[in-house]
Design a protein around this motif. Sequence first.
Motif, PDB file in Angstrom:
ATOM      1  N   LYS A 224      53.947 -48.937  40.205  1.00  0.00           N
ATOM      2  CA  LYS A 224      54.451 -48.081  39.126  1.00  0.00           C
ATOM      3  C   LYS A 224      54.097 -48.730  37.801  1.00  0.00           C
ATOM      4  O   LYS A 224      53.860 -49.932  37.743  1.00  0.00           O
ATOM      5  CB  LYS A 224      55.986 -47.987  39.197  1.00  0.00           C
ATOM      6  CG  LYS A 224      56.543 -47.355  40.464  1.00  0.00           C
ATOM      7  CD  LYS A 224      57.144 -46.001  40.154  1.00  0.00           C
ATOM      8  CE  LYS A 224      57.345 -45.165  41.399  1.00  0.00           C
ATOM      9  NZ  LYS A 224      58.631 -45.388  42.040  1.00  0.00           N
ATOM     10  N   VAL A 225      54.110 -47.909  36.735  1.00  0.00           N
ATOM     11  CA  VAL A 225      53.988 -48.503  35.408  1.00  0.00           C
ATOM     12  C   VAL A 225      55.405 -48.890  34.972  1.00  0.00           C
ATOM     13  O   VAL A 225      56.228 -48.032  34.691  1.00  0.00           O
ATOM     14  CB  VAL A 225      53.379 -47.526  34.379  1.00  0.00           C
ATOM     15  CG1 VAL A 225      53.285 -48.197  33.005  1.00  0.00           C
ATOM     16  CG2 VAL A 225      52.003 -47.064  34.837  1.00  0.00           C
ATOM     17  N   GLY A 226      55.677 -50.182  35.018  1.00  0.00           N
ATOM     18  CA  GLY A 226      57.031 -50.633  34.700  1.00  0.00           C
ATOM     19  C   GLY A 226      57.115 -51.257  33.329  1.00  0.00           C
ATOM     20  O   GLY A 226      56.380 -50.885  32.410  1.00  0.00           O
ATOM     21  N   PHE A 227      58.004 -52.210  33.215  1.00  0.00           N
ATOM     22  CA  PHE A 227      58.296 -52.846  31.925  1.00  0.00           C
ATOM     23  C   PHE A 227      58.298 -54.361  32.118  1.00  0.00           C
ATOM     24  O   PHE A 227      58.365 -54.846  33.245  1.00  0.00           O
ATOM     25  CB  PHE A 227      59.696 -52.448  31.443  1.00  0.00           C
ATOM     26  CG  PHE A 227      59.862 -50.968  31.270  1.00  0.00           C
ATOM     27  CD1 PHE A 227      59.734 -50.385  30.018  1.00  0.00           C
ATOM     28  CD2 PHE A 227      60.146 -50.148  32.360  1.00  0.00           C
ATOM     29  CE1 PHE A 227      59.892 -49.018  29.856  1.00  0.00           C
ATOM     30  CE2 PHE A 227      60.301 -48.777  32.205  1.00  0.00           C
ATOM     31  CZ  PHE A 227      60.178 -48.211  30.951  1.00  0.00           C
ATOM     32  N   ASN A 228      58.275 -55.078  30.999  1.00  0.00           N
ATOM     33  CA  ASN A 228      58.606 -56.492  31.072  1.00  0.00           C
ATOM     34  C   ASN A 228      60.044 -56.613  30.591  1.00  0.00           C
ATOM     35  O   ASN A 228      60.308 -56.672  29.394  1.00  0.00           O
ATOM     36  CB  ASN A 228      57.666 -57.296  30.176  1.00  0.00           C
ATOM     37  CG  ASN A 228      58.073 -58.765  30.125  1.00  0.00           C
ATOM     38  OD1 ASN A 228      59.017 -59.172  30.809  1.00  0.00           O
ATOM     39  ND2 ASN A 228      57.393 -59.551  29.322  1.00  0.00           N
ATOM     40  N   SER A 229      60.983 -56.577  31.511  1.00  0.00           N
ATOM     41  CA  SER A 229      62.397 -56.609  31.120  1.00  0.00           C
ATOM     42  C   SER A 229      63.158 -57.446  32.128  1.00  0.00           C
ATOM     43  O   SER A 229      63.734 -56.929  33.083  1.00  0.00           O
ATOM     44  CB  SER A 229      62.969 -55.190  31.056  1.00  0.00           C
ATOM     45  OG  SER A 229      64.307 -55.256  30.600  1.00  0.00           O
ATOM     46  N   ARG A 230      63.119 -58.750  31.913  1.00  0.00           N
ATOM     47  CA  ARG A 230      63.728 -59.650  32.898  1.00  0.00           C
ATOM     48  C   ARG A 230      64.738 -60.563  32.216  1.00  0.00           C
ATOM     49  O   ARG A 230      64.655 -60.799  31.010  1.00  0.00           O
ATOM     50  CB  ARG A 230      62.619 -60.467  33.569  1.00  0.00           C
ATOM     51  CG  ARG A 230      61.610 -59.553  34.251  1.00  0.00           C
ATOM     52  CD  ARG A 230      60.365 -60.260  34.660  1.00  0.00           C
ATOM     53  NE  ARG A 230      59.637 -60.844  33.559  1.00  0.00           N
ATOM     54  CZ  ARG A 230      58.320 -61.013  33.537  1.00  0.00           C
ATOM     55  NH1 ARG A 230      57.586 -60.641  34.571  1.00  0.00           N
ATOM     56  NH2 ARG A 230      57.734 -61.571  32.523  1.00  0.00           N
ATOM     57  N   LEU A 231      65.663 -61.043  33.000  1.00  0.00           N
ATOM     58  CA  LEU A 231      66.664 -61.964  32.444  1.00  0.00           C
ATOM     59  C   LEU A 231      66.119 -63.390  32.551  1.00  0.00           C
ATOM     60  O   LEU A 231      65.625 -63.803  33.606  1.00  0.00           O
ATOM     61  CB  LEU A 231      67.979 -61.826  33.223  1.00  0.00           C
ATOM     62  CG  LEU A 231      69.175 -62.601  32.674  1.00  0.00           C
ATOM     63  CD1 LEU A 231      69.580 -62.101  31.284  1.00  0.00           C
ATOM     64  CD2 LEU A 231      70.373 -62.482  33.625  1.00  0.00           C
ATOM     65  N   ASP A 232      66.233 -64.134  31.472  1.00  0.00           N
ATOM     66  CA  ASP A 232      65.768 -65.525  31.488  1.00  0.00           C
ATOM     67  C   ASP A 232      66.745 -66.405  32.270  1.00  0.00           C
ATOM     68  O   ASP A 232      67.954 -66.217  32.210  1.00  0.00           O
ATOM     69  CB  ASP A 232      65.685 -66.073  30.059  1.00  0.00           C
ATOM     70  CG  ASP A 232      64.581 -65.421  29.260  1.00  0.00           C
ATOM     71  OD1 ASP A 232      63.635 -64.905  29.879  1.00  0.00           O
ATOM     72  OD2 ASP A 232      64.664 -65.422  28.020  1.00  0.00           O
ATOM     73  N   SER A 233      66.194 -67.400  32.936  1.00  0.00           N
ATOM     74  CA  SER A 233      67.038 -68.325  33.707  1.00  0.00           C
ATOM     75  C   SER A 233      68.015 -69.077  32.802  1.00  0.00           C
ATOM     76  O   SER A 233      69.149 -69.352  33.193  1.00  0.00           O
ATOM     77  CB  SER A 233      66.170 -69.334  34.454  1.00  0.00           C
ATOM     78  OG  SER A 233      65.229 -68.647  35.243  1.00  0.00           O
ATOM     79  N   LEU A 234      67.566 -69.418  31.584  1.00  0.00           N
ATOM     80  CA  LEU A 234      68.467 -70.134  30.673  1.00  0.00           C
ATOM     81  C   LEU A 234      69.678 -69.267  30.317  1.00  0.00           C
ATOM     82  O   LEU A 234      70.805 -69.756  30.250  1.00  0.00           O
ATOM     83  CB  LEU A 234      67.724 -70.549  29.396  1.00  0.00           C
ATOM     84  CG  LEU A 234      66.760 -71.724  29.557  1.00  0.00           C
ATOM     85  CD1 LEU A 234      65.911 -71.898  28.297  1.00  0.00           C
ATOM     86  CD2 LEU A 234      67.516 -73.012  29.857  1.00  0.00           C
ATOM     87  N   GLN A 235      69.418 -67.982  30.111  1.00  0.00           N
ATOM     88  CA  GLN A 235      70.550 -67.073  29.825  1.00  0.00           C
ATOM     89  C   GLN A 235      71.496 -67.021  31.013  1.00  0.00           C
ATOM     90  O   GLN A 235      72.715 -67.061  30.859  1.00  0.00           O
ATOM     91  CB  GLN A 235      70.051 -65.659  29.504  1.00  0.00           C
ATOM     92  CG  GLN A 235      69.269 -65.549  28.218  1.00  0.00           C
ATOM     93  CD  GLN A 235      70.033 -66.092  27.019  1.00  0.00           C
ATOM     94  OE1 GLN A 235      71.259 -66.189  27.027  1.00  0.00           O
ATOM     95  NE2 GLN A 235      69.299 -66.470  25.999  1.00  0.00           N
ATOM     96  N   ALA A 236      70.925 -66.911  32.207  1.00  0.00           N
ATOM     97  CA  ALA A 236      71.766 -66.821  33.408  1.00  0.00           C
ATOM     98  C   ALA A 236      72.615 -68.078  33.557  1.00  0.00           C
ATOM     99  O   ALA A 236      73.788 -68.007  33.944  1.00  0.00           O
ATOM    100  CB  ALA A 236      70.893 -66.598  34.641  1.00  0.00           C
ATOM    101  N   ALA A 237      72.020 -69.226  33.237  1.00  0.00           N
ATOM    102  CA  ALA A 237      72.767 -70.493  33.363  1.00  0.00           C
ATOM    103  C   ALA A 237      73.954 -70.520  32.405  1.00  0.00           C
ATOM    104  O   ALA A 237      75.053 -70.947  32.762  1.00  0.00           O
ATOM    105  CB  ALA A 237      71.832 -71.679  33.093  1.00  0.00           C
ATOM    106  N   VAL A 238      73.731 -70.036  31.193  1.00  0.00           N
ATOM    107  CA  VAL A 238      74.819 -69.983  30.201  1.00  0.00           C
ATOM    108  C   VAL A 238      75.881 -68.980  30.643  1.00  0.00           C
ATOM    109  O   VAL A 238      77.085 -69.260  30.645  1.00  0.00           O
ATOM    110  CB  VAL A 238      74.256 -69.574  28.805  1.00  0.00           C
ATOM    111  CG1 VAL A 238      75.380 -69.339  27.811  1.00  0.00           C
ATOM    112  CG2 VAL A 238      73.276 -70.619  28.289  1.00  0.00           C
TER     113      VAL A 238
END
Length: 368
Positions: A224-238
């Motif tokens: 599919k034509v998607g997006f670049n929309s991902r959660l960063d690992s640093l954000q998840a850690a915080v």
Amino acid sequence: MEVKLLDLARQWKVIKDEVKKGVDEVFEECSFVLGRAVSRFEEEMAEFCGVGGAVGVASGTDAILLSLRVLGVEREEEVITSPYSFFATAGAIWNCGGRPVFVDIDPATYNIDADLIEAAITDRTRAILPVHLYGQMADMDPILAVAEKHGLGVVEDAAQSVGAEYKGKRAGSLGTLGAISFFPSKNLGGAGDGGMIVGRDESLLSEVRLLRGHGAKNRYFHEKVGFNSRLDSLQAAVLAVKLRYLDEWSATRREHAALYDAAFREMDEVAPPPVLEGCSHIYNQYIIRCRRRDELKAFLDRNGIGNAIYYPLSLHEQECFRSLGYGAGAFPESERAAKETLSIPVYPELLPAEQEYVIGKVKEFYAR
Ligand SMILES: Cc1ncc(COP(=O)(O)O)c(C=O)c1O
């Protein structure tokens, strides 16, 4: 005295050591995007919200947009929502290719008036997007009933309401999908942008997983034509650290709110925010409806009290949505709320003396 509307520096003092440890672990692994910290946090959030799964994305705005996309909202299809919200609610509908259709709010809760939804449904309606504004969930039972009757998807905009409950169920767990924001000022805020989609339908969630990474299950092979929309690992850690404190913080926000409620209930000029029966408010914001709002705002400003207007102009009156054909007067309750409401400090670390000062100054203003 100076009382900030939100003081994240105080929160930092409490969580500092744990956050630094989490951040260190991410650097040890050097897996910065969708790393182990993200999948762990997704599991924790799914459990917290009481849903089957969660998918981390780049922002709350993207969480709404991707939710609508996987529900099949396409060109010119209509999504019914509230005109009284942060811009992203309607912006995401628009950027998904859909058309926002507004329905006025319940003046007590500031959330969409569920009784008005059915009249707005047309043969182009695809979904309903209730917003759980300020920390209180919209009246979901009638919304879900009308959605079921007409075969519509429901995306909860839970950006301001992580942890809020409606009849024992948490925000994000009642609709087809729920969209969460981790913008830093939110009750569960990261150290930058971030968002999440939560839900029970695994096939929809795996579609979101596909779309957040350019539509490719296998790298360089795109279904599919998607997006670049991902959660960063640093954000998840915080965020994982903060999630551990969230229930406690929400309880403290509720204690602050109860103090304000008691003080303002005896005044004619200020109305505290009512809580729907069977619901629990998490007070992402504490909003008063007040007489001479702009004068009160200026008085609080002069006295060093942080405050804000959420939101000064309804979505249907925004210049960019002029083509939708609504005008001033289309949604009277939304327009009235924009003129009469004010947010005052309610964050968990607010000190008793500071809250007393805020209450004292509000009373002083109306006693003059
Ligand atoms: C009601 C509402 N919806 C959507 C959003 C969008 O979230 P984000 O800023 O993470 O894109 C926000 C917050 O900013 C919000 O308050």
